[in-house]
Design an enzyme around this catalytic site. Structure first.
Site, PDB file in Angstrom:
ATOM      1  N   HIS A 169      -0.713  46.225 117.806  1.00 16.07           N
ATOM      2  CA  HIS A 169      -1.272  45.989 116.469  1.00 16.07           C
ATOM      3  C   HIS A 169      -1.793  47.296 115.861  1.00 16.07           C
ATOM      4  O   HIS A 169      -1.550  47.605 114.698  1.00 16.07           O
ATOM      5  CB  HIS A 169      -2.438  44.994 116.555  1.00 16.07           C
ATOM      6  CG  HIS A 169      -2.053  43.611 116.953  1.00 16.07           C
ATOM      7  ND1 HIS A 169      -1.021  42.911 116.366  1.00 16.07           N
ATOM      8  CD2 HIS A 169      -2.588  42.769 117.888  1.00 16.07           C
ATOM      9  CE1 HIS A 169      -0.937  41.703 116.902  1.00 16.07           C
ATOM     10  NE2 HIS A 169      -1.863  41.601 117.842  1.00 16.07           N
ATOM     11  N   HIS A 178      -1.205  45.076 124.232  1.00 19.65           N
ATOM     12  CA  HIS A 178      -1.085  44.107 123.130  1.00 19.65           C
ATOM     13  C   HIS A 178      -1.825  44.600 121.891  1.00 19.65           C
ATOM     14  O   HIS A 178      -1.254  44.649 120.794  1.00 19.65           O
ATOM     15  CB  HIS A 178      -1.650  42.753 123.574  1.00 19.65           C
ATOM     16  CG  HIS A 178      -1.596  41.707 122.511  1.00 19.65           C
ATOM     17  ND1 HIS A 178      -0.549  40.822 122.403  1.00 19.65           N
ATOM     18  CD2 HIS A 178      -2.456  41.405 121.491  1.00 19.65           C
ATOM     19  CE1 HIS A 178      -0.761  40.020 121.368  1.00 19.65           C
ATOM     20  NE2 HIS A 178      -1.911  40.357 120.806  1.00 19.65           N
ATOM     21  N   GLU A 179      -3.084  44.974 122.071  1.00 14.63           N
ATOM     22  CA  GLU A 179      -3.883  45.420 120.932  1.00 14.63           C
ATOM     23  C   GLU A 179      -3.400  46.777 120.412  1.00 14.63           C
ATOM     24  O   GLU A 179      -3.471  47.049 119.209  1.00 14.63           O
ATOM     25  CB  GLU A 179      -5.363  45.495 121.321  1.00 14.63           C
ATOM     26  CG  GLU A 179      -5.977  44.161 121.740  1.00 14.63           C
ATOM     27  CD  GLU A 179      -5.873  43.086 120.669  1.00 14.63           C
ATOM     28  OE1 GLU A 179      -5.718  43.430 119.482  1.00 14.63           O
ATOM     29  OE2 GLU A 179      -5.932  41.896 121.026  1.00 14.63           O
TER      30      GLU A 179
END
Length: 351
Positions: A21, A17-18
């Site tokens: 980004h 997820h990170e």
């Protein structure tokens, strides 16, 4: 051991997820100050270029801190100085990468175990399916205009519409090898034996093998779609009062679920343990993607709302007002996390 497995499971999902980004921010020329897994004080960190990479003490959550993300900055590499659609791409990338992870993990499941086909192996005497003429071998394709791809679609639909009449569309293979599409209207009957409304259809407890690359991709993609739909339905059921607090599992209970998954499947060999853990990862990754897209302040979805408003207005929302909204959202989320944590602990001791 299960706690370590849980940390690895959560760590992988949060990392992806990170990383979504992070990688999109880098591609858009945005400076990333810190990339971290976990929350709270740092256990370990090192600097790589402009970015500090950290592992923090609490094994849940993570962050990708970008230059100019929450305050004005004059640096051209700051988040707030990039075009609005670049910022939208960066914020949306986290949930999107969760869906991508879920898809690749689903490939492993579908290739190894196949899919749960909605093809009937029989019908129960005296219940609506038999009375309507359905029989073993029939393939359910629609329920009330909703497309059926896997058998879980039927169980999920009946869970949310237990006593509603349903129009079933099914495909029957005839003796000459041709197929015929038929329809039937079924009114669920209440079973005193099972204490639930039933249609009387039966499917195999085993998954059906998938042949060919395209079918593997198709059913893997649908596996992600299924869990996304399930997460959305769960949220709607929660607001409708059909799901109570005891039905919501937080991190502590998820560790317990992982422990149960390992223990229940250990007798069938390590391959079965791994496949069931991978299946759990598909569910968790898809759910994390959905939850982060909810239009709640402090979540990715809440930030996207402000960015879309900016795209429509042609100018950004006042940073101070946006910050206050996100701060209020963060307080609410922290309270919710404390409630879920308390509920998890209580359920372990009092269930």
């Amino acid at each position: 051991m299960s706690f370590i497995v849980a940390i690895l499971v959560f760590g992988m999902i949060i990392l992806i997820h990170e990383f979504g980004h992070f990688i999109v921010a880098k591609k858009c020329g945005i400076g990333v100050l810190e990339f971290s897994i976990g929350m709270g004080p740092r256990l370990f960190s090192f600097n790589g270029g402009e970015t500090r990479y950290s592992i923090k003490i609490l094994p849940f959550g993570g962050s990708c801190m970008m230059l100019g993300e929450d305050e004005d900055a004059s640096d051209p590499r700051a988040f707030n100085n990039k075009p609005v659609w670049s910022r939208i791409a960066v914020i949306a990338a986290g949930p999107v990468f969760n869906f991508i992870l879920a898809f690749f993990l689903a490939l492993v499941i579908i290739h190894s175990a196949g899919h749960d086909s909605p093809r009937l192996i029989g019908v129960i005497d005296g219940l609506p399916a038999q009375e309507a003429g359905l029989e073993a071998g029939d393939l359910i394709t629609r329920i009330n205009r909703e497309r059926i791809v896997v058998y879980r679609d039927i169980t999920m639909y009946m869970m949310t519409h237990p006593s509603d009449p349903v129009d079933i569309q099914y495909r029957r293979t005839l003796p000459d090898g041709s197929t015929q599409t038929r329809t039937a209207r079924l009114v669920p009957k209440y079973s005193e034996e099972y204490h639930s409304y039933m249609l009387g259809i039966q499917a195999s407890a085993y998954r059906e093998p998938v042949t060919g690359v395209m079918d593997t991709i198709k059913y893997s993609a649908y596996e992600v779609v299924y869990w996304i739909k399930t997460a959305v339905r769960g949220i709607l059921m929660m607001f409708q009062g059909q799901v109570g607090a005891d039905d919501i599992a937080g991190p502590v209970r998820m560790v317990s679920i992982i422990d149960e998954t390992v223990e229940e499947n250990r007798q069938y060999g390590m391959e079965m343990v791994v496949l069931n853990l991978v299946n759990l990862c598909v569910l968790l990754s898809a759910n994390l993607g959905v939850m982060n897209l909810l239009p709640i302040p402090a979540l990715d979805g809440g930030r996207l709302v402000f960015l879309f408003v900016e795209a429509l207005r042609g100018k950004p929302v006042d940073k101070e007002k946006e910050g206050m909204v996100h701060m209020a959202g963060m307080v609410v989320l922290m309270c919710l996390m404390v409630f879920v944590l308390f509920n998890d602990i209580a359920s372990l001791f009092f269930r």
